[in-house]
Design a protein around this motif. Structure first.
Motif, short mmCIF file in Angstrom:
data_model
loop_
_atom_site.label_atom_id
_atom_site.label_comp_id
_atom_site.label_asym_id
_atom_site.label_seq_id
_atom_site.Cartn_x
_atom_site.Cartn_y
_atom_site.Cartn_z
N PHE A 176 43.47 37.70 36.67
CA PHE A 176 42.96 36.37 36.98
C PHE A 176 43.58 35.82 38.27
CE2 PHE A 176 42.40 31.76 36.31
CZ PHE A 176 41.06 31.72 35.91
N ALA A 177 44.89 35.83 38.33
CA ALA A 177 45.56 35.31 39.52
C ALA A 177 45.26 36.18 40.74
CB ALA A 177 47.07 35.23 39.29
N SER A 178 45.11 37.47 40.52
CA SER A 178 44.79 38.37 41.63
C SER A 178 43.42 38.06 42.21
CB SER A 178 44.84 39.83 41.16
OG SER A 178 46.12 40.16 40.68
N PHE A 179 42.46 37.74 41.34
CA PHE A 179 41.12 37.38 41.83
C PHE A 179 41.18 36.07 42.61
CE2 PHE A 179 36.87 35.68 41.79
CZ PHE A 179 36.06 36.80 41.94
N ALA A 180 41.98 35.11 42.11
CA ALA A 180 42.13 33.84 42.83
C ALA A 180 42.66 34.08 44.24
CB ALA A 180 43.05 32.90 42.06
N ARG A 181 43.47 35.10 44.40
CA ARG A 181 44.05 35.41 45.72
C ARG A 181 43.00 35.96 46.67
NH1 ARG A 181 48.26 33.15 47.72
NH2 ARG A 181 49.38 33.41 45.74
N THR A 182 41.86 36.43 46.15
CA THR A 182 40.81 36.97 47.04
C THR A 182 39.90 35.88 47.60
OG1 THR A 182 39.14 37.33 45.29
CG2 THR A 182 40.78 39.07 45.64
N LEU A 183 40.05 34.63 47.15
CA LEU A 183 39.21 33.56 47.67
C LEU A 183 39.52 33.30 49.14
CD1 LEU A 183 39.32 31.00 44.70
CD2 LEU A 183 37.76 32.91 45.07
N ARG A 184 38.64 32.57 49.80
CA ARG A 184 38.74 32.37 51.24
C ARG A 184 39.96 31.56 51.67
NH1 ARG A 184 35.08 28.77 52.05
NH2 ARG A 184 35.34 28.83 54.31
#
Length: 360
Positions: free
Chosen positions: A268-276
């Motif tokens: 979850f946190a890793s995906f948040a890190r892929t945001l712009r």
């Protein structure tokens, strides 16, 4: 006796105990003697999860028009929500949103607002007010299985109880507020009403959501969001953090096909890190997860054009997601349902005259 009283319906049946169904009941009570809500599941007593609402795990907000429509139907609702911990967010004064064009300008003088709370709390506040009216009753663990009547006049609904017994409930007005799973298209077809037009637009967007304990008190905390940029050469992704009751954050991450979030807690946190922009990922580093990650793929937009059908039977109205369901990304669903219920109430002010269902 006035024309309105002569045509005043005695009994209405609402299919679905959702927000749309509860607000439909609120719209009906000034104009009928009794309202019966048909609900397939048990309704909780407090602000707890309600079975059959998978989207409740994702961020929810009430737009200004939706909040004021609910307050119109159930006076005092906004105050009750805020007293229970909902946040009133001035638009765009207290919004930190990163759009494809850059950060939203945070206007000092706001004309609109958002109400943010868990769906469970919003459901509870509305349900509590509606069900305290003695004219409203609920049949739980009961499913509507077909409409009664003809292609010109609906006279009720046949329901099936938990013990598999069928009962015919006769009504002067039937409201379908059963949501995305509505069976009205099939029921109309059984009555010989066919050729229902519809639109279905599915971007394939998936949601992953989680509740967090915020690291600071959330009163006055802004809405945080990072929007997708369609010009980038990759699947669009986005996310949002809403402050909700009990000093919690409700966090949702969204991704298009080829870049959808998973239900793995560690991802979850890793995906948040892929945001712009890293603002969401940085904030989540300081928050405590309170729930598992829940994923939903049912995000398509769908609208039925019931108003184009000929004939349209008297005694039947379709509201909320049963008529038009939206991608949760827009934050419109609850507000549209509330405004639909207000429109129904306004049509009922002259009584159940011929053509009411068509107008509604």
């Amino acid at each position: 006796m006035s024309e309105a009283l002569r045509h005043r319906p005695a009994h209405a049946v609402v299919i679905g105990g959702s927000i749309a169904g509860m607000l439909a009941a609120a719209a009906l009570t000034p104009h009928v003697d009794s309202v019966e809500i048909i609900e397939a599941h048990q309704l909780p007593d407090g602000p707890e999860p309600r079975t059959g609402v998978p989207q409740a795990v994702h961020i929810h907000l009430l737009q200004t028009g939706g909040a004021e429509a609910i307050n119109d139907l159930l006076p005092g609702s906004i105050d009750l929500l805020q007293a229970a911990g909902a946040h009133r967010i001035p638009v765009t004064t207290n919004m930190v949103i990163y759009s494809p064009e850059g950060w939203y300008r945070r206007w000092k003088r706001a004309t609109h607002y958002l109400l943010t709370a868990s769906r469970d709390l919003t459901d509870h506040i509305i349900r509590q007010q509606v069900l305290k009216d003695p004219r409203v009753t609920v049949r739980t663990h009961t499913r509507a299985i077909t409409l009664l009547g003809t292609r010109h006049q609906i006279t009720g609904v046949r329901v099936r109880a938990a013990d598999n017994t069928d009962v015919d409930l006769h009504a002067d007005l039937v409201i379908d507020a059963s949501g995305r799973a509505s069976r009205t298209p099939q029921w109309l077809s059984q009555l010989g009403i066919t050729d229902l037009a519809s639109d279905h637009i599915d971007s394939g967007l998936a949601y992953a959501s989680r509740f967090y304990r915020a690291p600071v008190p959330t009163r006055g905390w802004p809405v945080i969001g990072v929007q997708a940029d369609p010009s980038l050469p990759r699947p669009g992704n986005a996310g949002g953090i809403l402050p909700i009751e009990d000093d919690r954050w409700h966090v949702s991450l969204m991704g298009a096909p080829g870049g959808q979030p998973s239900g793995e807690p560690g991802a979850f946190a890793s995906f948040a890190r892929t945001l712009r922009h890293p603002i969401m990922a940085d904030l989540l580093q300081h928050a405590e997860p309170l729930s598992d990650v829940r994923v939903t793929h049912s995000t398509a937009n769908r609208r039925y054009y019931y108003e184009r059908l000929t004939p349209w039977p008297e005694g039947l109205v379709v509201l909320g997601d049963s008529a038009a369901a939206f991608n949760p990304l827009y934050g419109h669903g609850m507000s549209v349902a509330a405004q639909g219920a207000v429109a129904l109430r306004d049509e009922l002010t002259t009584g159940l005259l011929p053509g009411l269902a068509r107008r509604a």
